[in-house]
Scaffold this motif. Structure first.
Motif, PDB file in Angstrom:
ATOM      1  N   GLU A  34       0.828  -1.206   0.000  1.00  0.00           N
ATOM      2  CA  GLU A  34       0.000   0.000   0.000  1.00  0.00           C
ATOM      3  C   GLU A  34       0.862   1.255   0.000  1.00  0.00           C
ATOM      4  O   GLU A  34       0.528   2.246  -0.657  1.00  0.00           O
ATOM      5  CB  GLU A  34      -0.929  -0.008   1.214  1.00  0.00           C
ATOM      6  CG  GLU A  34      -2.004  -1.082   1.141  1.00  0.00           C
ATOM      7  CD  GLU A  34      -2.786  -1.234   2.438  1.00  0.00           C
ATOM      8  OE1 GLU A  34      -2.403  -0.599   3.451  1.00  0.00           O
ATOM      9  OE2 GLU A  34      -3.775  -1.987   2.442  1.00  0.00           O
ATOM     10  N   LEU A  35       1.972   1.214   0.698  1.00  0.00           N
ATOM     11  CA  LEU A  35       2.874   2.365   0.760  1.00  0.00           C
ATOM     12  C   LEU A  35       3.550   2.609  -0.591  1.00  0.00           C
ATOM     13  O   LEU A  35       3.640   3.748  -1.055  1.00  0.00           O
ATOM     14  CB  LEU A  35       3.933   2.136   1.845  1.00  0.00           C
ATOM     15  CG  LEU A  35       4.908   3.272   2.113  1.00  0.00           C
ATOM     16  CD1 LEU A  35       4.174   4.482   2.681  1.00  0.00           C
ATOM     17  CD2 LEU A  35       5.993   2.818   3.069  1.00  0.00           C
ATOM     18  N   ILE A  36       4.009   1.538  -1.219  1.00  0.00           N
ATOM     19  CA  ILE A  36       4.692   1.670  -2.512  1.00  0.00           C
ATOM     20  C   ILE A  36       3.727   2.152  -3.585  1.00  0.00           C
ATOM     21  O   ILE A  36       4.075   2.955  -4.440  1.00  0.00           O
ATOM     22  CB  ILE A  36       5.340   0.328  -2.920  1.00  0.00           C
ATOM     23  CG1 ILE A  36       6.487  -0.010  -1.959  1.00  0.00           C
ATOM     24  CG2 ILE A  36       5.842   0.366  -4.363  1.00  0.00           C
ATOM     25  CD1 ILE A  36       7.026  -1.412  -2.127  1.00  0.00           C
ATOM     26  N   GLY A  37       2.485   1.683  -3.531  1.00  0.00           N
ATOM     27  CA  GLY A  37       1.463   2.126  -4.477  1.00  0.00           C
ATOM     28  C   GLY A  37       1.447   1.311  -5.749  1.00  0.00           C
ATOM     29  O   GLY A  37       2.328   0.479  -6.002  1.00  0.00           O
ATOM     30  N   PRO A  38       0.420   1.540  -6.582  1.00  0.00           N
ATOM     31  CA  PRO A  38       0.284   0.788  -7.832  1.00  0.00           C
ATOM     32  C   PRO A  38       1.330   1.207  -8.850  1.00  0.00           C
ATOM     33  O   PRO A  38       1.873   2.312  -8.779  1.00  0.00           O
ATOM     34  CB  PRO A  38      -1.127   1.151  -8.306  1.00  0.00           C
ATOM     35  CG  PRO A  38      -1.373   2.507  -7.721  1.00  0.00           C
ATOM     36  CD  PRO A  38      -0.646   2.529  -6.405  1.00  0.00           C
ATOM     37  N   GLY A  39       1.595   0.319  -9.776  1.00  0.00           N
ATOM     38  CA  GLY A  39       2.549   0.624 -10.840  1.00  0.00           C
ATOM     39  C   GLY A  39       1.886   1.324 -11.999  1.00  0.00           C
ATOM     40  O   GLY A  39       0.656   1.410 -12.078  1.00  0.00           O
ATOM     41  N   PRO A  40       2.679   1.843 -12.948  1.00  0.00           N
ATOM     42  CA  PRO A  40       2.120   2.539 -14.115  1.00  0.00           C
ATOM     43  C   PRO A  40       1.159   1.664 -14.907  1.00  0.00           C
ATOM     44  O   PRO A  40       0.162   2.143 -15.418  1.00  0.00           O
ATOM     45  CB  PRO A  40       3.352   2.892 -14.949  1.00  0.00           C
ATOM     46  CG  PRO A  40       4.476   2.893 -13.984  1.00  0.00           C
ATOM     47  CD  PRO A  40       4.141   1.878 -12.941  1.00  0.00           C
ATOM     48  N   ALA A  41       1.451   0.360 -15.009  1.00  0.00           N
ATOM     49  CA  ALA A  41       0.576  -0.525 -15.783  1.00  0.00           C
ATOM     50  C   ALA A  41      -0.790  -0.638 -15.118  1.00  0.00           C
ATOM     51  O   ALA A  41      -1.807  -0.800 -15.794  1.00  0.00           O
ATOM     52  CB  ALA A  41       1.208  -1.897 -15.929  1.00  0.00           C
ATOM     53  N   GLU A  42      -0.834  -0.546 -13.797  1.00  0.00           N
ATOM     54  CA  GLU A  42      -2.110  -0.619 -13.091  1.00  0.00           C
ATOM     55  C   GLU A  42      -2.886   0.680 -13.271  1.00  0.00           C
ATOM     56  O   GLU A  42      -4.113   0.687 -13.246  1.00  0.00           O
ATOM     57  CB  GLU A  42      -1.867  -0.898 -11.608  1.00  0.00           C
ATOM     58  CG  GLU A  42      -1.240  -2.260 -11.352  1.00  0.00           C
ATOM     59  CD  GLU A  42      -0.775  -2.406  -9.923  1.00  0.00           C
ATOM     60  OE1 GLU A  42      -1.625  -2.394  -9.014  1.00  0.00           O
ATOM     61  OE2 GLU A  42       0.449  -2.533  -9.720  1.00  0.00           O
ATOM     62  N   ASP A  43      -2.163   1.788 -13.457  1.00  0.00           N
ATOM     63  CA  ASP A  43      -2.836   3.062 -13.693  1.00  0.00           C
ATOM     64  C   ASP A  43      -3.355   3.161 -15.122  1.00  0.00           C
ATOM     65  O   ASP A  43      -4.322   3.850 -15.384  1.00  0.00           O
ATOM     66  CB  ASP A  43      -1.862   4.232 -13.448  1.00  0.00           C
ATOM     67  CG  ASP A  43      -1.461   4.318 -11.981  1.00  0.00           C
ATOM     68  OD1 ASP A  43      -2.252   3.854 -11.140  1.00  0.00           O
ATOM     69  OD2 ASP A  43      -0.367   4.829 -11.698  1.00  0.00           O
ATOM     70  N   ALA A  44      -2.697   2.483 -16.066  1.00  0.00           N
ATOM     71  CA  ALA A  44      -3.075   2.558 -17.480  1.00  0.00           C
ATOM     72  C   ALA A  44      -3.075   1.159 -18.086  1.00  0.00           C
ATOM     73  O   ALA A  44      -2.237   0.832 -18.915  1.00  0.00           O
ATOM     74  CB  ALA A  44      -2.114   3.475 -18.238  1.00  0.00           C
ATOM     75  N   PRO A  45      -4.052   0.316 -17.694  1.00  0.00           N
ATOM     76  CA  PRO A  45      -4.047  -1.080 -18.130  1.00  0.00           C
ATOM     77  C   PRO A  45      -4.307  -1.274 -19.611  1.00  0.00           C
ATOM     78  O   PRO A  45      -4.036  -2.331 -20.155  1.00  0.00           O
ATOM     79  CB  PRO A  45      -5.172  -1.704 -17.289  1.00  0.00           C
ATOM     80  CG  PRO A  45      -6.053  -0.552 -16.913  1.00  0.00           C
ATOM     81  CD  PRO A  45      -5.152   0.636 -16.807  1.00  0.00           C
ATOM     82  N   ASP A  46      -4.843  -0.248 -20.322  1.00  0.00           N
ATOM     83  CA  ASP A  46      -5.142  -0.407 -21.743  1.00  0.00           C
ATOM     84  C   ASP A  46      -3.899  -0.312 -22.622  1.00  0.00           C
ATOM     85  O   ASP A  46      -3.958  -0.610 -23.808  1.00  0.00           O
ATOM     86  CB  ASP A  46      -6.152   0.667 -22.185  1.00  0.00           C
ATOM     87  CG  ASP A  46      -7.500   0.482 -21.500  1.00  0.00           C
ATOM     88  OD1 ASP A  46      -7.789  -0.657 -21.091  1.00  0.00           O
ATOM     89  OD2 ASP A  46      -8.225   1.479 -21.360  1.00  0.00           O
ATOM     90  N   ASP A  47      -2.788   0.136 -22.086  1.00  0.00           N
ATOM     91  CA  ASP A  47      -1.565   0.303 -22.869  1.00  0.00           C
ATOM     92  C   ASP A  47      -0.448  -0.547 -22.265  1.00  0.00           C
ATOM     93  O   ASP A  47       0.243  -0.107 -21.351  1.00  0.00           O
ATOM     94  CB  ASP A  47      -1.158   1.771 -22.897  1.00  0.00           C
ATOM     95  CG  ASP A  47       0.024   2.027 -23.831  1.00  0.00           C
ATOM     96  OD1 ASP A  47       0.557   1.052 -24.405  1.00  0.00           O
ATOM     97  OD2 ASP A  47       0.406   3.195 -23.968  1.00  0.00           O
TER      98      ASP A  47
END
Length: 201
Positions: A34-47
């Motif tokens: 939770e501290l590290i947070g989601p990765g870029p792929a999780e923020d933009a799963p369509d790309d």
């Protein structure tokens, strides 16, 4: 084996953990995720290629724990820059390094914490409570990374900066509110130390 890792034939490591220990490690690993947070792929799963080309942040995190987990590459607290120009150059180099490396570092730390959670969730309970955790060589490396990150995070919350601070922890009175966190810090250190010894040739 109780309380410390031992090497497995052919590589890897094993440790016996009781139910409370399993719960503590899993909870800490979830908090780390939770501290590290989601990765870029999780923020933009369509790309699916977005993560490959995504630039990371250039500024250090504001949270002191994240600053410990993702330190500046060119900052040396022992050595102050001689001039304002040197300080500016150091800041610029650190920002550039962070921009192109922090996303990968976050992903690796996230993968390590996830490996801890998954291996704990896959345990089969023993008859007397707890279980024996058996790790492959790769899982052992991931656990080692996660244990290190957990200790850095807890150490940051406890304001531990060097070995002298650790010595003081042993003398904390039982009614000190930091005591549970200190016990977790020292226990994880023991696990980390024995896991390192299993991985040495």
């Amino acid at each position: 084996m109780p309380g410390h890792f031992e090497p497995l034939p052919g590589g890897g490591a094993a440790v016996a953990l009781d139910d409370v220990e399993i719960s503590i490690i899993r909870s800490l690993a979830v908090q780390l995720l939770e501290l590290i947070g989601p990765g870029p792929a999780e923020d933009a799963p369509d790309d699916p290629l977005a993560e490959l080309f995504a630039e990371g942040p250039s500024e250090p995190p504001s949270d002191p724990v994240l600053r410990r987990l993702f330190p500046d590459a060119y900052s040396d607290p022992e050595q102050e820059p001689a001039t304002d120009r040197e300080a500016a150059e150091r800041t610029a180099r650190s920002a550039e390094f962070r921009r192109y490396t922090e996303n990968d570092l976050r992903a690796r730390k996230r993968d390590n914490a996830l490996a801890v959670i998954r291996t704990l969730d896959a345990l089969s309970p023993a008859g007397d409570g707890g279980a024996v955790l058996k790790l492959s060589p790769q899982e052992s490396q991931q656990w080692l990374g996660a244990l290190n990150d957990l200790r850095l995070a807890i150490g940051s919350r406890l304001d531990i900066t060097d070995e002298d601070d650790t010595d003081l922890l042993y003398r904390l009175p039982d009614d000190d509110p930091r005591k549970p966190m200190v016990m977790a810090y020292l226990w994880l250190g023991g696990l980390q130390e024995t896991l390192v010894s299993t991985l040495m040739p």
